[in-house]
Design a protein around this motif. Structure first.
Motif, PDB file in Angstrom:
ATOM      1  N   UNK A 121       8.152 -23.995 -20.934  1.00  0.00           N
ATOM      2  CA  UNK A 121       6.785 -23.585 -20.610  1.00  0.00           C
ATOM      3  C   UNK A 121       6.439 -23.891 -19.160  1.00  0.00           C
ATOM      4  N   UNK A 122       5.413 -23.219 -18.720  1.00  0.00           N
ATOM      5  CA  UNK A 122       4.743 -23.479 -17.444  1.00  0.00           C
ATOM      6  C   UNK A 122       3.267 -23.576 -17.752  1.00  0.00           C
ATOM      7  N   UNK A 123       2.599 -24.454 -17.047  1.00  0.00           N
ATOM      8  CA  UNK A 123       1.147 -24.576 -17.163  1.00  0.00           C
ATOM      9  C   UNK A 123       0.599 -24.268 -15.780  1.00  0.00           C
ATOM     10  N   UNK A 124       0.152 -23.035 -15.599  1.00  0.00           N
ATOM     11  CA  UNK A 124      -0.225 -22.590 -14.262  1.00  0.00           C
ATOM     12  C   UNK A 124       1.020 -22.569 -13.395  1.00  0.00           C
ATOM     13  N   UNK A 125       0.974 -23.299 -12.261  1.00  0.00           N
ATOM     14  CA  UNK A 125       2.149 -23.373 -11.384  1.00  0.00           C
ATOM     15  C   UNK A 125       3.054 -24.550 -11.737  1.00  0.00           C
ATOM     16  N   UNK A 126       2.673 -25.335 -12.727  1.00  0.00           N
ATOM     17  CA  UNK A 126       3.410 -26.548 -13.079  1.00  0.00           C
ATOM     18  C   UNK A 126       4.585 -26.205 -14.004  1.00  0.00           C
TER      19      UNK A 126
ATOM     20  N   UNK B  67      -2.137 -30.684  -5.473  1.00  0.00           N
ATOM     21  CA  UNK B  67      -1.851 -29.874  -6.658  1.00  0.00           C
ATOM     22  C   UNK B  67      -0.422 -30.145  -7.111  1.00  0.00           C
ATOM     23  N   UNK B  68      -0.275 -30.606  -8.332  1.00  0.00           N
ATOM     24  CA  UNK B  68       1.042 -30.901  -8.897  1.00  0.00           C
ATOM     25  C   UNK B  68       1.787 -29.599  -9.205  1.00  0.00           C
ATOM     26  N   UNK B  69       3.105 -29.688  -9.148  1.00  0.00           N
ATOM     27  CA  UNK B  69       3.909 -28.511  -9.504  1.00  0.00           C
ATOM     28  C   UNK B  69       5.029 -28.840 -10.492  1.00  0.00           C
ATOM     29  N   UNK B  70       5.074 -30.105 -10.971  1.00  0.00           N
ATOM     30  CA  UNK B  70       6.134 -30.501 -11.888  1.00  0.00           C
ATOM     31  C   UNK B  70       5.595 -31.497 -12.904  1.00  0.00           C
ATOM     32  N   UNK B  71       6.080 -31.386 -14.126  1.00  0.00           N
ATOM     33  CA  UNK B  71       5.717 -32.306 -15.186  1.00  0.00           C
ATOM     34  C   UNK B  71       6.943 -32.537 -16.062  1.00  0.00           C
TER      35      UNK B  71
ATOM     36  N   UNK C 156      -2.418 -29.785 -18.969  1.00  0.00           N
ATOM     37  CA  UNK C 156      -3.444 -29.303 -18.036  1.00  0.00           C
ATOM     38  C   UNK C 156      -4.478 -30.392 -17.743  1.00  0.00           C
ATOM     39  N   UNK C 157      -4.829 -31.183 -18.743  1.00  0.00           N
ATOM     40  CA  UNK C 157      -5.777 -32.288 -18.521  1.00  0.00           C
ATOM     41  C   UNK C 157      -5.195 -33.317 -17.558  1.00  0.00           C
ATOM     42  N   UNK C 158      -3.918 -33.633 -17.720  1.00  0.00           N
ATOM     43  CA  UNK C 158      -3.261 -34.573 -16.814  1.00  0.00           C
ATOM     44  C   UNK C 158      -3.141 -34.030 -15.403  1.00  0.00           C
ATOM     45  N   UNK C 159      -2.814 -32.756 -15.297  1.00  0.00           N
ATOM     46  CA  UNK C 159      -2.696 -32.115 -13.984  1.00  0.00           C
ATOM     47  C   UNK C 159      -4.055 -32.084 -13.278  1.00  0.00           C
ATOM     48  N   UNK C 160      -5.117 -31.822 -14.018  1.00  0.00           N
ATOM     49  CA  UNK C 160      -6.467 -31.819 -13.427  1.00  0.00           C
ATOM     50  C   UNK C 160      -6.838 -33.216 -12.934  1.00  0.00           C
ATOM     51  N   UNK C 161      -6.499 -34.236 -13.709  1.00  0.00           N
ATOM     52  CA  UNK C 161      -6.781 -35.610 -13.293  1.00  0.00           C
ATOM     53  C   UNK C 161      -6.002 -35.941 -12.020  1.00  0.00           C
ATOM     54  N   UNK C 162      -4.734 -35.539 -11.975  1.00  0.00           N
ATOM     55  CA  UNK C 162      -3.900 -35.763 -10.792  1.00  0.00           C
ATOM     56  C   UNK C 162      -4.529 -35.112  -9.561  1.00  0.00           C
ATOM     57  N   UNK C 163      -4.976 -33.866  -9.716  1.00  0.00           N
ATOM     58  CA  UNK C 163      -5.605 -33.144  -8.605  1.00  0.00           C
ATOM     59  C   UNK C 163      -6.880 -33.853  -8.139  1.00  0.00           C
TER      60      UNK C 163
ATOM     61  N   UNK D 153       4.905 -37.209 -16.990  1.00  0.00           N
ATOM     62  CA  UNK D 153       5.164 -37.647 -15.625  1.00  0.00           C
ATOM     63  C   UNK D 153       4.841 -36.452 -14.732  1.00  0.00           C
ATOM     64  N   UNK D 154       3.700 -36.542 -14.040  1.00  0.00           N
ATOM     65  CA  UNK D 154       3.137 -35.417 -13.290  1.00  0.00           C
ATOM     66  C   UNK D 154       3.205 -35.700 -11.795  1.00  0.00           C
ATOM     67  N   UNK D 155       3.616 -34.707 -11.011  1.00  0.00           N
ATOM     68  CA  UNK D 155       3.655 -34.893  -9.582  1.00  0.00           C
ATOM     69  C   UNK D 155       4.115 -33.650  -8.851  1.00  0.00           C
ATOM     70  N   UNK D 156       4.614 -33.880  -7.638  1.00  0.00           N
ATOM     71  CA  UNK D 156       5.051 -32.790  -6.761  1.00  0.00           C
ATOM     72  C   UNK D 156       6.536 -32.929  -6.503  1.00  0.00           C
ATOM     73  N   UNK D 157       7.271 -31.897  -6.835  1.00  0.00           N
ATOM     74  CA  UNK D 157       8.704 -31.834  -6.533  1.00  0.00           C
ATOM     75  C   UNK D 157       8.871 -31.000  -5.283  1.00  0.00           C
TER      76      UNK D 157
END
Length: 74
Positions: free
Chosen positions: A50-55, A34-38, A21-28, A69-73
């Motif tokens: 697991x899922x973290x929110x929509x990720x 908004x990232x959807x894949x990690x 979640x910390x990495x996803x927030x930094x990405x945003x 590795x965080x991003x958008x698929x």
């Protein structure tokens, strides 16, 4: 996923979901997307799914332990 952010968090005392979640927030905040894949190392994920929110969090042998590795698929 072709483009993403490689996030490093070695503080294993934090729950995995919080570390992601910390990495996803930094990405945003950095990219205003908004990232959807990690992707994480299979040893980091273990047997969990697991899922973290929509990720969606998936294992990948190409990602080093404690890296995310965080991003958008699409």
């Amino acid at each position: 996923m072709k483009i993403g952010l490689l996030w490093y968090d070695s503080l294993a005392v934090r729950p995995l979901e919080e570390r992601i979640a910390r990495g996803v927030a930094y990405y945003r905040d950095k990219y205003h997307i908004i990232a959807n894949r990690c992707y994480v190392n299979p040893t980091t994920l273990g047997d969990k799914q697991i899922r973290v929110g929509i990720v969606e969090v998936l294992p990948s042998k190409t990602v080093l332990p404690n890296h995310f590795w965080i991003g958008v698929e699409e």
